[in-house]
Design a protein around this motif. Structure first.
Motif, PDB file in Angstrom:
ATOM      1  N   ASP A  21      -5.848   4.067  -8.770  1.00 40.28           N
ATOM      2  CA  ASP A  21      -6.059   2.978  -8.187  1.00 40.28           C
ATOM      3  C   ASP A  21      -5.109   2.014  -7.405  1.00 40.28           C
ATOM      4  O   ASP A  21      -3.867   1.695  -7.348  1.00 40.28           O
ATOM      5  CB  ASP A  21      -7.211   1.976  -8.566  1.00 40.28           C
ATOM      6  CG  ASP A  21      -6.894   1.119  -9.686  1.00 40.28           C
ATOM      7  OD1 ASP A  21      -5.636   0.887  -9.576  1.00 40.28           O
ATOM      8  OD2 ASP A  21      -7.523   0.437 -10.124  1.00 40.28           O
ATOM      9  N   GLN A  22      -5.408   1.115  -6.156  1.00 42.44           N
ATOM     10  CA  GLN A  22      -4.310  -0.320  -5.416  1.00 42.44           C
ATOM     11  C   GLN A  22      -3.869  -1.266  -6.552  1.00 42.44           C
ATOM     12  O   GLN A  22      -3.063  -1.624  -5.759  1.00 42.44           O
ATOM     13  CB  GLN A  22      -6.206  -0.587  -4.576  1.00 42.44           C
ATOM     14  CG  GLN A  22      -6.945  -1.933  -4.893  1.00 42.44           C
ATOM     15  CD  GLN A  22      -8.164  -1.574  -5.577  1.00 42.44           C
ATOM     16  OE1 GLN A  22      -8.003   0.357  -6.141  1.00 42.44           O
ATOM     17  NE2 GLN A  22      -8.988  -2.106  -6.054  1.00 42.44           N
ATOM     18  N   PHE A  23      -3.841  -0.919  -7.671  1.00 39.71           N
ATOM     19  CA  PHE A  23      -3.780  -2.517  -8.814  1.00 39.71           C
ATOM     20  C   PHE A  23      -2.680  -1.413  -8.867  1.00 39.71           C
ATOM     21  O   PHE A  23      -2.033  -1.729 -10.065  1.00 39.71           O
ATOM     22  CB  PHE A  23      -4.461  -2.863  -9.546  1.00 39.71           C
ATOM     23  CG  PHE A  23      -5.071  -2.919  -8.764  1.00 39.71           C
ATOM     24  CD1 PHE A  23      -5.421  -5.045  -8.601  1.00 39.71           C
ATOM     25  CD2 PHE A  23      -6.619  -2.772  -8.671  1.00 39.71           C
ATOM     26  CE1 PHE A  23      -6.534  -5.640  -7.171  1.00 39.71           C
ATOM     27  CE2 PHE A  23      -7.899  -3.881  -8.616  1.00 39.71           C
ATOM     28  CZ  PHE A  23      -7.466  -4.899  -7.526  1.00 39.71           C
ATOM     29  N   LEU A  24      -1.913  -0.575  -9.077  1.00 36.65           N
ATOM     30  CA  LEU A  24      -1.708   1.760  -9.876  1.00 36.65           C
ATOM     31  C   LEU A  24      -1.747   1.236 -11.374  1.00 36.65           C
ATOM     32  O   LEU A  24      -1.089   1.406 -11.995  1.00 36.65           O
ATOM     33  CB  LEU A  24       0.105   0.749  -9.676  1.00 36.65           C
ATOM     34  CG  LEU A  24       0.565   0.313  -8.977  1.00 36.65           C
ATOM     35  CD1 LEU A  24       1.550   0.267  -8.189  1.00 36.65           C
ATOM     36  CD2 LEU A  24       0.292   1.714  -7.200  1.00 36.65           C
ATOM     37  N   GLU A  63       6.198   0.831   7.477  1.00 41.27           N
ATOM     38  CA  GLU A  63       4.725   0.106   7.338  1.00 41.27           C
ATOM     39  C   GLU A  63       5.904  -1.446   7.377  1.00 41.27           C
ATOM     40  O   GLU A  63       5.715  -2.532   7.363  1.00 41.27           O
ATOM     41  CB  GLU A  63       5.403  -0.306   5.314  1.00 41.27           C
ATOM     42  CG  GLU A  63       3.695  -1.683   4.861  1.00 41.27           C
ATOM     43  CD  GLU A  63       4.168  -0.814   3.709  1.00 41.27           C
ATOM     44  OE1 GLU A  63       4.071  -1.513   2.366  1.00 41.27           O
ATOM     45  OE2 GLU A  63       3.149   0.001   3.108  1.00 41.27           O
ATOM     46  N   SER A  91      -5.754  10.230 -11.381  1.00 43.73           N
ATOM     47  CA  SER A  91      -5.908   8.856 -10.204  1.00 43.73           C
ATOM     48  C   SER A  91      -5.504   8.206 -10.580  1.00 43.73           C
ATOM     49  O   SER A  91      -5.112   7.443 -11.771  1.00 43.73           O
ATOM     50  CB  SER A  91      -7.655   8.769 -10.732  1.00 43.73           C
ATOM     51  OG  SER A  91      -7.800   7.795 -11.516  1.00 43.73           O
ATOM     52  N   LYS A 101      -1.201   8.425  -4.954  1.00 44.85           N
ATOM     53  CA  LYS A 101      -2.434   9.045  -4.276  1.00 44.85           C
ATOM     54  C   LYS A 101      -1.686  11.224  -4.358  1.00 44.85           C
ATOM     55  O   LYS A 101      -3.145  11.667  -4.752  1.00 44.85           O
ATOM     56  CB  LYS A 101      -2.740   9.036  -2.744  1.00 44.85           C
ATOM     57  CG  LYS A 101      -3.616   7.545  -3.416  1.00 44.85           C
ATOM     58  CD  LYS A 101      -5.274   7.421  -4.795  1.00 44.85           C
ATOM     59  CE  LYS A 101      -6.055   8.022  -3.876  1.00 44.85           C
ATOM     60  NZ  LYS A 101      -7.341   8.131  -4.461  1.00 44.85           N
ATOM     61  N   TYR A 115       0.792   3.030  -3.396  1.00 49.38           N
ATOM     62  CA  TYR A 115      -0.767   3.526  -3.566  1.00 49.38           C
ATOM     63  C   TYR A 115      -0.728   4.786  -3.078  1.00 49.38           C
ATOM     64  O   TYR A 115      -0.747   6.107  -3.611  1.00 49.38           O
ATOM     65  CB  TYR A 115      -1.633   2.182  -3.230  1.00 49.38           C
ATOM     66  CG  TYR A 115      -2.615   2.972  -3.242  1.00 49.38           C
ATOM     67  CD1 TYR A 115      -3.747   3.539  -4.237  1.00 49.38           C
ATOM     68  CD2 TYR A 115      -3.017   3.168  -2.329  1.00 49.38           C
ATOM     69  CE1 TYR A 115      -4.830   3.635  -4.702  1.00 49.38           C
ATOM     70  CE2 TYR A 115      -4.846   3.921  -2.221  1.00 49.38           C
ATOM     71  CZ  TYR A 115      -5.677   3.900  -3.293  1.00 49.38           C
ATOM     72  OH  TYR A 115      -6.660   4.486  -3.151  1.00 49.38           O
ATOM     73  N   SER A 116      -0.367   4.949  -1.899  1.00 43.86           N
ATOM     74  CA  SER A 116      -0.462   5.740  -0.769  1.00 43.86           C
ATOM     75  C   SER A 116       0.054   7.414  -0.813  1.00 43.86           C
ATOM     76  O   SER A 116      -0.032   8.773  -1.771  1.00 43.86           O
ATOM     77  CB  SER A 116      -0.207   5.902   0.304  1.00 43.86           C
ATOM     78  OG  SER A 116      -1.297   4.729   0.893  1.00 43.86           O
ATOM     79  N   MET A 161       0.917  -1.027  -0.063  1.00 42.77           N
ATOM     80  CA  MET A 161       0.058  -0.377  -0.139  1.00 42.77           C
ATOM     81  C   MET A 161       0.544   0.903  -0.093  1.00 42.77           C
ATOM     82  O   MET A 161       0.260   1.993  -0.395  1.00 42.77           O
ATOM     83  CB  MET A 161      -0.921  -0.097   1.407  1.00 42.77           C
ATOM     84  CG  MET A 161      -1.873  -0.682   1.309  1.00 42.77           C
ATOM     85  SD  MET A 161      -3.446  -0.756  -0.030  1.00 42.77           S
ATOM     86  CE  MET A 161      -4.374  -0.205   0.029  1.00 42.77           C
TER      87      MET A 161
END
Length: 98
Positions: A33-36, A89, A31, A8, A4-5, A1
């Motif tokens: 998303d979580q799948f990049l 993380e 934009s 963003k 992704y973060s 993650m």
């Protein structure tokens, strides 16, 4: 993650995405998303003579699995914050395997 973060936080910045087929596209990051997967607006291709069909395209959606590199402006990267997030993380306990 973590990635992704991080991506963003770059929404609204100009980035260059190099694909695995050597196509490089520069545009404004709209934009991620979580799948990049990445959505870009106001795009232009780095090698217009090699990809003339891309000259008419104004925005695009790029599947994360076809991305080789994402080139970012140096001013957009806060390395201290990124290192701290990576450390946090890494310290999180991982769930036991089932």
């Amino acid at each position: 993650m973590l990635f992704y973060s991080f991506f963003k936080t770059l929404v609204g910045q100009q980035v260059t995405v190099e694909l695995k087929n050597d196509l490089a596209i520069t545009g404004i990051l709209v934009s991620v998303d979580q799948f990049l997967n990445i959505k870009l607006d106001d795009i232009h291709v780095m090698e217009e003579l090699k990809y003339p069909h891309m000259m008419a395209v104004k925005n695009c959606f790029i599947r994360g699995s076809v991305v080789r590199y994402v080139k970012l402006p140096a001013s957009a990267v806060d390395t201290a914050l990124l290192q701290d997030a990576a450390r946090r993380e890494a310290q999180q306990p991982t769930p036991a395997p089932r």
